[in-house]
Design a protein around this motif. Structure first.
Motif, PDB file in Angstrom:
ATOM      1  N   GLY A  79      47.650  89.388  37.410  1.00  0.00           N
ATOM      2  CA  GLY A  79      48.123  89.950  39.156  1.00  0.00           C
ATOM      3  C   GLY A  79      49.008  89.576  39.391  1.00  0.00           C
ATOM      4  O   GLY A  79      50.229  89.970  39.305  1.00  0.00           O
ATOM      5  N   ILE A  80      48.776  87.721  39.585  1.00  0.00           N
ATOM      6  CA  ILE A  80      50.716  87.683  40.066  1.00  0.00           C
ATOM      7  C   ILE A  80      51.585  87.485  38.528  1.00  0.00           C
ATOM      8  O   ILE A  80      52.870  87.253  39.194  1.00  0.00           O
ATOM      9  CB  ILE A  80      49.648  85.681  40.447  1.00  0.00           C
ATOM     10  CG1 ILE A  80      49.077  86.354  41.571  1.00  0.00           C
ATOM     11  CG2 ILE A  80      51.263  85.246  40.924  1.00  0.00           C
ATOM     12  CD1 ILE A  80      48.677  84.393  41.469  1.00  0.00           C
ATOM     13  N   VAL A  81      50.687  87.311  37.648  1.00  0.00           N
ATOM     14  CA  VAL A  81      52.395  87.674  36.041  1.00  0.00           C
ATOM     15  C   VAL A  81      53.003  88.756  36.577  1.00  0.00           C
ATOM     16  O   VAL A  81      54.414  88.866  36.284  1.00  0.00           O
ATOM     17  CB  VAL A  81      51.469  86.776  34.733  1.00  0.00           C
ATOM     18  CG1 VAL A  81      52.381  87.631  34.157  1.00  0.00           C
ATOM     19  CG2 VAL A  81      50.573  85.168  34.661  1.00  0.00           C
ATOM     20  N   MET A  82      51.909  89.944  36.647  1.00  0.00           N
ATOM     21  CA  MET A  82      53.141  90.813  36.244  1.00  0.00           C
ATOM     22  C   MET A  82      53.651  91.447  37.828  1.00  0.00           C
ATOM     23  O   MET A  82      55.216  91.669  37.911  1.00  0.00           O
ATOM     24  CB  MET A  82      51.585  92.293  36.978  1.00  0.00           C
ATOM     25  CG  MET A  82      52.453  93.719  36.433  1.00  0.00           C
ATOM     26  SD  MET A  82      53.197  93.818  34.698  1.00  0.00           S
ATOM     27  CE  MET A  82      52.082  94.072  33.675  1.00  0.00           C
ATOM     28  N   TYR A  83      53.892  91.139  38.840  1.00  0.00           N
ATOM     29  CA  TYR A  83      53.799  90.559  39.914  1.00  0.00           C
ATOM     30  C   TYR A  83      55.335  90.171  39.589  1.00  0.00           C
ATOM     31  O   TYR A  83      56.075  90.551  40.532  1.00  0.00           O
ATOM     32  CB  TYR A  83      53.145  89.613  41.638  1.00  0.00           C
ATOM     33  CG  TYR A  83      53.904  90.173  42.537  1.00  0.00           C
ATOM     34  CD1 TYR A  83      54.238  90.350  43.414  1.00  0.00           C
ATOM     35  CD2 TYR A  83      54.903  87.890  42.790  1.00  0.00           C
ATOM     36  CE1 TYR A  83      55.068  90.044  44.943  1.00  0.00           C
ATOM     37  CE2 TYR A  83      55.015  88.452  43.935  1.00  0.00           C
ATOM     38  CZ  TYR A  83      55.398  89.466  44.482  1.00  0.00           C
ATOM     39  OH  TYR A  83      56.091  89.286  46.352  1.00  0.00           O
TER      40      TYR A  83
END
Length: 250
Positions: A79-83
């Motif tokens: 989720g953080i990577v996609m953010y």
């Protein structure tokens, strides 16, 4: 004290540790390093279950701990990577368009936060829901219903690795991956696949015979060949192949 029964849980905790390190580097936007710790965490995730089966020390504690570890390494991190990928795409857009943004902003505690990149955290929410369902579903012992969170995470973390290390002359990978519509599509698709009612085979071996595990061995061999030939570009292809082989097998 029976040390043997604690070995799988210790391996699971190594997965938790790797996931925490991956979160730290992902928040710092050092996505390539975060991906390295994700790979290491998923390695431990595979071997904790294998160790439990070999040592015959499966337990309810181990099952719950494994899901908590997956939530960190294969839930929070992607989720953080996609953010961060959304933010990179946004930065490029603003540079090209003289500071004009395609994302509205909120002001939180004197910080400007773009709204659209928060969509990437939908992967974390979908992962949490998928893991909760897995814990209470007794039909997922020899196969999975929906894409496993580690496989989905490998898909997401492959994108910054492709951006950093793949130089493909025929296509502009930066223009594709750092396109907001591509990122939106991949976020929605991965969130759907995590909870889709699709039966996918599990890479769990009750024995090592080729006849009983032919599909698994073929998939592993094809995956290794693709990785050698295509490197990080192979990862999304392998995930697609995994889904297709599972559907054909069914």
């Amino acid at each position: 004290m029976n040390i043997k029964k604690h070995i799988p849980n210790f391996i699971t905790l190594l997965n938790v540790f790797c996931g925490c390190l991956a979160i730290i580097f992902a928040v710092k936007n050092q996505l390539e390093i975060a991906a390295f710790f994700v790979f290491l965490g998923i390695f431990f995730d595979f071997f904790d279950g294998l160790a439990a089966r070999l040592l015959k020390v499966q337990s309810e504690l181990g099952l719950q701990l494994d899901s908590l570890a997956d939530m960190i390494t294969s839930g929070v991190v992607p989720g953080i990577v996609m953010y961060q990928l959304f933010n990179r795409a946004l930065d490029i857009h603003e540079k090209v368009n003289d500071g004009h943004s395609w994302s509205d902003t909120w002001h939180w505690f004197q910080n400007e936060v773009h709204i659209l990149p928060l969509l990437g955290l939908l992967i974390t929410l979908a992962s949490a829901y998928r893991l909760a369902k897995f814990n209470i579903d007794e039909n997922q012992t020899s196969s999975f219903i929906g894409l496993p969170t580690p496989a989905n995470t490998l898909l997401i973390v492959s994108f910054p690795l492709i951006l950093a290390y793949q130089d493909i002359t025929v296509i502009d990978v930066h223009a594709i991956i750092l396109n907001k519509w591509f990122l939106i599509t991949m976020t929605l698709l991965s969130s759907y696949l995590l909870n889709a009612k699709i039966s996918l085979f599990a890479l769990k071996f009750k024995d090592w015979s080729f006849k009983k595990n032919m599909v698994k061995y073929i998939f592993i061999i094809l995956s290794m060949l693709l990785m050698v030939i295509l490197q990080f570009v192979a990862i999304p292809i392998i995930i697609i192949l995994y889904v297709l082989i599972s559907l054909l097998k069914k």
